[in-house]
Design a protein around this motif. Structure first.
Motif, PDB file in Angstrom:
ATOM      1  N   PHE A   1      39.226  25.887  22.245  1.00 23.13           N
ATOM      2  CA  PHE A   1      38.010  25.064  22.350  1.00 23.13           C
ATOM      3  C   PHE A   1      36.787  25.964  22.153  1.00 23.13           C
ATOM      4  O   PHE A   1      36.263  26.525  23.126  1.00 23.13           O
ATOM      5  CB  PHE A   1      37.942  24.372  23.721  1.00 23.13           C
ATOM      6  N   PRO A   2      36.318  26.128  20.923  1.00 18.80           N
ATOM      7  CA  PRO A   2      35.211  27.070  20.649  1.00 18.80           C
ATOM      8  C   PRO A   2      33.912  26.740  21.377  1.00 18.80           C
ATOM      9  O   PRO A   2      33.062  27.613  21.522  1.00 18.80           O
ATOM     10  CB  PRO A   2      35.032  26.942  19.120  1.00 18.80           C
ATOM     11  N   ASP A   3      33.751  25.471  21.835  1.00 15.10           N
ATOM     12  CA  ASP A   3      32.502  25.110  22.509  1.00 15.10           C
ATOM     13  C   ASP A   3      32.463  25.567  23.968  1.00 15.10           C
ATOM     14  O   ASP A   3      31.430  25.448  24.633  1.00 15.10           O
ATOM     15  CB  ASP A   3      32.290  23.594  22.447  1.00 15.10           C
ATOM     16  N   LEU A   4      33.575  26.093  24.484  1.00 16.22           N
ATOM     17  CA  LEU A   4      33.598  26.572  25.869  1.00 16.22           C
ATOM     18  C   LEU A   4      32.945  27.949  25.977  1.00 16.22           C
ATOM     19  O   LEU A   4      32.939  28.726  25.021  1.00 16.22           O
ATOM     20  CB  LEU A   4      35.037  26.636  26.387  1.00 16.22           C
ATOM     21  N   ASP A   5      32.426  28.245  27.143  1.00 17.28           N
ATOM     22  CA  ASP A   5      31.783  29.529  27.429  1.00 17.28           C
ATOM     23  C   ASP A   5      32.790  30.416  28.172  1.00 17.28           C
ATOM     24  O   ASP A   5      33.186  30.121  29.307  1.00 17.28           O
ATOM     25  CB  ASP A   5      30.539  29.308  28.285  1.00 17.28           C
ATOM     26  N   GLU A   6      33.209  31.500  27.520  1.00 19.18           N
ATOM     27  CA  GLU A   6      34.242  32.358  28.101  1.00 19.18           C
ATOM     28  C   GLU A   6      33.787  32.973  29.422  1.00 19.18           C
ATOM     29  O   GLU A   6      34.563  33.040  30.394  1.00 19.18           O
ATOM     30  CB  GLU A   6      34.616  33.465  27.114  1.00 19.18           C
ATOM     31  N   GLU A   7      32.530  33.433  29.494  1.00 22.72           N
ATOM     32  CA  GLU A   7      32.032  34.043  30.721  1.00 22.72           C
ATOM     33  C   GLU A   7      32.021  33.045  31.873  1.00 22.72           C
ATOM     34  O   GLU A   7      32.377  33.373  33.013  1.00 22.72           O
ATOM     35  CB  GLU A   7      30.631  34.608  30.503  1.00 22.72           C
ATOM     36  N   ARG A   8      31.621  31.814  31.570  1.00 18.45           N
ATOM     37  CA  ARG A   8      31.589  30.775  32.603  1.00 18.45           C
ATOM     38  C   ARG A   8      33.002  30.455  33.092  1.00 18.45           C
ATOM     39  O   ARG A   8      33.241  30.291  34.292  1.00 18.45           O
ATOM     40  CB  ARG A   8      30.915  29.509  32.049  1.00 18.45           C
ATOM     41  N   LEU A   9      33.947  30.357  32.138  1.00 17.82           N
ATOM     42  CA  LEU A   9      35.332  30.086  32.517  1.00 17.82           C
ATOM     43  C   LEU A   9      35.878  31.192  33.417  1.00 17.82           C
ATOM     44  O   LEU A   9      36.518  30.915  34.443  1.00 17.82           O
ATOM     45  CB  LEU A   9      36.197  29.967  31.257  1.00 17.82           C
ATOM     46  N   LEU A  10      35.630  32.442  33.033  1.00 13.34           N
ATOM     47  CA  LEU A  10      36.152  33.560  33.812  1.00 13.34           C
ATOM     48  C   LEU A  10      35.555  33.577  35.217  1.00 13.34           C
ATOM     49  O   LEU A  10      36.248  33.861  36.208  1.00 13.34           O
ATOM     50  CB  LEU A  10      35.844  34.873  33.085  1.00 13.34           C
ATOM     51  N   LYS A  11      34.272  33.225  35.315  1.00 15.83           N
ATOM     52  CA  LYS A  11      33.623  33.165  36.622  1.00 15.83           C
ATOM     53  C   LYS A  11      34.263  32.087  37.494  1.00 15.83           C
ATOM     54  O   LYS A  11      34.497  32.303  38.700  1.00 15.83           O
ATOM     55  CB  LYS A  11      32.131  32.899  36.442  1.00 15.83           C
ATOM     56  N   ASP A  12      34.565  30.929  36.899  1.00 13.25           N
ATOM     57  CA  ASP A  12      35.202  29.843  37.652  1.00 13.25           C
ATOM     58  C   ASP A  12      36.632  30.198  38.036  1.00 13.25           C
ATOM     59  O   ASP A  12      37.084  29.889  39.153  1.00 13.25           O
ATOM     60  CB  ASP A  12      35.191  28.565  36.818  1.00 13.25           C
ATOM     61  N   PHE A  13      37.352  30.855  37.118  1.00 12.60           N
ATOM     62  CA  PHE A  13      38.751  31.177  37.375  1.00 12.60           C
ATOM     63  C   PHE A  13      38.917  32.246  38.454  1.00 12.60           C
ATOM     64  O   PHE A  13      39.932  32.275  39.162  1.00 12.60           O
ATOM     65  CB  PHE A  13      39.437  31.651  36.087  1.00 12.60           C
ATOM     66  N   THR A  14      37.960  33.151  38.561  1.00  9.93           N
ATOM     67  CA  THR A  14      38.080  34.259  39.519  1.00  9.93           C
ATOM     68  C   THR A  14      37.248  34.045  40.780  1.00  9.93           C
ATOM     69  O   THR A  14      37.205  34.925  41.638  1.00  9.93           O
ATOM     70  CB  THR A  14      37.651  35.580  38.844  1.00  9.93           C
ATOM     71  N   GLY A  15      36.567  32.894  40.847  1.00 12.57           N
ATOM     72  CA  GLY A  15      35.746  32.605  42.021  1.00 12.57           C
ATOM     73  C   GLY A  15      36.526  31.900  43.111  1.00 12.57           C
ATOM     74  O   GLY A  15      37.753  32.021  43.224  1.00 12.57           O
ATOM     75  N   LYS A  16      35.812  31.129  43.914  1.00 12.18           N
ATOM     76  CA  LYS A  16      36.423  30.457  45.052  1.00 12.18           C
ATOM     77  C   LYS A  16      36.864  29.024  44.756  1.00 12.18           C
ATOM     78  O   LYS A  16      37.383  28.339  45.635  1.00 12.18           O
ATOM     79  CB  LYS A  16      35.437  30.439  46.231  1.00 12.18           C
ATOM     80  N   ARG A  17      36.625  28.572  43.534  1.00 10.48           N
ATOM     81  CA  ARG A  17      36.971  27.200  43.218  1.00 10.48           C
ATOM     82  C   ARG A  17      38.481  27.004  43.199  1.00 10.48           C
ATOM     83  O   ARG A  17      39.242  27.853  42.711  1.00 10.48           O
ATOM     84  CB  ARG A  17      36.378  26.796  41.861  1.00 10.48           C
ATOM     85  N   LYS A  18      38.913  25.864  43.735  1.00 10.20           N
ATOM     86  CA  LYS A  18      40.335  25.540  43.756  1.00 10.20           C
ATOM     87  C   LYS A  18      40.720  24.581  42.639  1.00 10.20           C
ATOM     88  O   LYS A  18      41.910  24.428  42.336  1.00 10.20           O
ATOM     89  CB  LYS A  18      40.715  24.932  45.111  1.00 10.20           C
ATOM     90  N   PHE A  19      39.713  23.911  42.071  1.00  7.52           N
ATOM     91  CA  PHE A  19      39.999  22.911  41.028  1.00  7.52           C
ATOM     92  C   PHE A  19      38.779  22.793  40.129  1.00  7.52           C
ATOM     93  O   PHE A  19      37.633  22.823  40.603  1.00  7.52           O
ATOM     94  CB  PHE A  19      40.291  21.548  41.683  1.00  7.52           C
ATOM     95  N   LEU A  20      38.984  22.664  38.821  1.00  6.51           N
ATOM     96  CA  LEU A  20      37.878  22.360  37.912  1.00  6.51           C
ATOM     97  C   LEU A  20      38.408  21.699  36.656  1.00  6.51           C
ATOM     98  O   LEU A  20      39.503  22.016  36.173  1.00  6.51           O
ATOM     99  CB  LEU A  20      37.083  23.614  37.549  1.00  6.51           C
ATOM    100  N   TRP A  21      37.606  20.718  36.144  1.00  7.66           N
ATOM    101  CA  TRP A  21      37.915  20.103  34.865  1.00  7.66           C
ATOM    102  C   TRP A  21      37.466  21.040  33.755  1.00  7.66           C
ATOM    103  O   TRP A  21      36.387  21.609  33.796  1.00  7.66           O
ATOM    104  CB  TRP A  21      37.187  18.771  34.714  1.00  7.66           C
ATOM    105  N   ILE A  22      38.301  21.161  32.742  1.00  2.00           N
ATOM    106  CA  ILE A  22      37.940  21.972  31.577  1.00  2.00           C
ATOM    107  C   ILE A  22      37.571  21.077  30.405  1.00  2.00           C
ATOM    108  O   ILE A  22      36.532  21.258  29.772  1.00  2.00           O
ATOM    109  CB  ILE A  22      39.098  22.918  31.183  1.00  2.00           C
ATOM    110  N   LYS A  23      38.416  20.090  30.094  1.00  2.00           N
ATOM    111  CA  LYS A  23      38.142  19.131  29.019  1.00  2.00           C
ATOM    112  C   LYS A  23      38.612  17.753  29.454  1.00  2.00           C
ATOM    113  O   LYS A  23      39.746  17.599  29.935  1.00  2.00           O
ATOM    114  CB  LYS A  23      38.877  19.528  27.725  1.00  2.00           C
TER     115      LYS A  23
END
Length: 595
Positions: free
Chosen positions: A132-154
């Motif tokens: 998905f080229p429209d996604l922001d890699e830095e934002r994804l990495l921040k969400d994946f390594t943070g405290k969030r337990k769930f997030l919608w991607i698409k």
């Protein structure tokens, strides 16, 4: 339980008197006690084995019964289910008058992540951006390594994208089943359908809700599970709609217009068979609403109902028809259109300062005389003019079944003076939508009955109250026919279909007051066939300019009329209107006696 002692005192004393060993008594009592304990243990074990046997018998019976049921039933695909879920994803289809699909449901998936279950968040983020080229890699990495337990991607992904995410192989990337709204015809009838989005969302289901057009207007009907197998049947004809959009798009480009709209309506039922607004959009990928600038610059703007314009000389036929209905004039009544003509201190002029002199009411319409129409309006009077336009529906928003129509309320003068009556008679001072104009012309075309524009397929005529006499309506149709055959709309002639209509060219107002000198709204309101009208067609171009000659031409006769003629030529056969020879007027026979 009372335990028996191993060395009872009475027996011990007795054994000693007899010279016996007291220990033998203890050993004998231990043996008896142990035997009793074994008996009790054996009884408990046998009871437990019996209960376990009964349990296994019941369990295997249930499994066997279930296997037998599955073996004799039809195989079905299991669906994800959340206990206690209240989200209903069902939504009825939308079809045209012939049953062709305009909107339906499509099974797809959404992509979400549970970061705490991810094995390699860095690799997952990098590969997701590749899918998905429209996604922001830095934002994804921040969400994946943070405290969030769930997030919608698409919220919506294609089968190919789903397979690509599968190939990433990270257990923290999961899929949620979805029913999404699909518009298989792309941009076709986009402003009518509007679009849909997700409402309540869960991992196992998502609610599909309408956000605009008929999807929102009929949202309750479409979401009702009882209507799942009953599609919403519209009055649109998909084939006619496609032809109208193609012609209008070509005409808009050819006439260098900023935008365009057309409305094709059945004069007896009020059914809108085609309605187009350009520029358009794809409801499968609906753009965001504009937050600044001119709303009409957005492709979401529906010019047919939201475009409230001064529609110029198309209004002149209403003044003529009402005056005939009131008995003030006839089609042959001669009126002096010479100048000067002042009302309320303002001079009323003609296009290009022409002076037509004395004209019949018919010729006033054919030549589009402002002064002639204004003098007719003064005979009618402001109060009666208001009453007539109110009956035709020009004082309220139309009842057209899309949510945007409610915002298309006509703009009326604050004080309805004699000057207002004169200017409104030739289409200035009152702004309305092309849909209003279509309903007004339908009343003249069907013999004088009001009809309400509708998007729902009708099986019988839906004539409302009479707003004008049959004689006045017939005279109005005759005048409209002469405008095409002899007047300002000569480019509107379509052999075999006897088009009648009226042109209207109005200067475009500036946002902060006043009018542009080189920008107009050009409209052609037409009926066909004129001798027995079945349909009304309104074509409006925003800022057109025809440049084939030495000078730019902006009037409706040069811009909107040719586009409407081409549209009639294309759609009339699709509507089943057969070309005919125009009926001739009855010959007047005079009997002459012998001298």
């Amino acid at each position: 339980m009372i335990r028996t002692p191993l060395r009872p005192l009475a027996r011990i004393l007795e054994a000693r008197q007899k010279g016996e060993n007291p220990d033998a008594i203890e050993r004998e009592n231990k043996r008896i006690r142990h035997e009793q304990m074994r008996d009790r243990s054996r009884q408990r074990a046998e009871g437990r084995l019996l209960v376990l046997g009964i349990f296994f018998f019941c369990a295997f019976s249930v499994v066997g019964a279930r296997m037998g049921l599955l073996a004799t039933s039809e195989a079905t695909e299991p669906r994800a289910h959340a206990p206690g879920a209240v989200i209903s994803a069902s939504r009825a289809d939308i079809v045209d008058r012939n049953g062709n699909i305009l909107a339906t449901n499509f099974e797809t998936h959404a992509l979400y992540a549970q970061p705490r279950h991810m094995v390699d968040p860095v690799m997952a983020a990098k590969k997701l951006v590749g899918v998905f080229p429209d996604l922001d890699e830095e934002r994804l990495l921040k969400d994946f390594t943070g405290k969030r337990k769930f997030l919608w991607i698409k919220k919506k992904i294609s089968p190919e994208q789903m397979q690509a995410v599968h190939d990433i192989g990270d257990p923290g990337l999961l899929f949620a089943p979805r029913d999404m709204r699909l518009y298989p015809n792309g941009k076709l009838a986009a402003h009518v359908l509007g679009g849909a989005s997700f409402g309540k969302e869960g991992v196992h289901a998502a609610e599909v809700i309408g956000v605009a057009g008929v999807e929102r207007y009929f949202d309750d009907y479409l979401r009702d599970p009882a209507n799942g197998n009953k599609p919403l049947e519209l009055s649109l004809d998909l084939t006619v709609q496609a032809a109208a959009e193609q012609v209008l798009w070509g005409g808009m480009k050819l006439m260098n217009a900023k935008g365009a709209t057309s409305v094709l309506m059945d004069v007896k039922t009020g059914e809108v068979v085609s309605v187009v607004s350009l520029p358009s959009f794809d409801p499968n990928d609906r753009p965001r609403p504009a937050t600044k600038g001119d709303p009409s610059d957005s492709p979401l703007f529906n010019r047919s109902v939201q475009g409230v314009y001064e529609l110029g000389s198309t209004f002149k036929i209403f003044a003529a028809a009402q005056a005939i209905d009131l008995g003030l004039v006839s089609a042959e009544t001669v009126i002096d259109t010479s100048g000067p003509f002042k009302v309320g201190g303002f001079k009323i002029g003609e296009f290009h300062n022409k002076n037509y002199g004395k004209l019949s009411v018919t010729d006033i319409i054919v030549n589009s005389s402002n002064r002639g129409t204004g003098r007719i309006a003064l005979q009618i009077g402001a109060e009666r003019q208001q009453d007539f336009l109110r009956k035709l529906g020009f004082f309220e928003a139309t009842s057209f079944e899309i949510v945007e129509a409610a915002g298309g309320k006509p703009l009326l003068p604050k004080r309805w003076t004699d000057l207002s009556s004169v200017t409104i008679s030739y289409g200035h001072g009152l702004s309305s939508s092309p849909m209003h104009l279509a309903a007004g012309y339908a009343a003249l075309a069907n013999g004088g009955y009001k009809v309400a524009p509708t998007l729902i397929k009708q099986t019988t005529p839906q004539l409302g109250p009479r707003v004008i006499s049959a004689k006045a309506a017939a005279d109005a149709r005759m005048m409209l026919r002469k405008v095409v055959s002899d007047g300002t709309a000569s480019f509107g002639e379509v052999p075999g279909y006897q088009v009648g209509g009226k042109t209207g060219t109005a200067d475009k107002p500036k946002p902060n007051g006043g009018y542009y000198k080189d920008k107009v709204i050009a409209t052609f309101a037409s009926i066909f066939p004129a001798h027995d009208p079945q349909y009304v067609l309104i074509v409006t171009l925003d800022e057109p300019v025809e440049t084939s000659g030495t000078k730019p031409r902006r009037t409706a006769g040069w811009t909107a009329v040719p586009v409407a003629a081409e549209m009639i030529r294309r759609v009339a056969p699709l509507l089943g209107v057969r070309p005919t020879v125009e009926p001739l007027e009855e010959a007047v026979i005079t009997l002459a006696g012998n001298n």
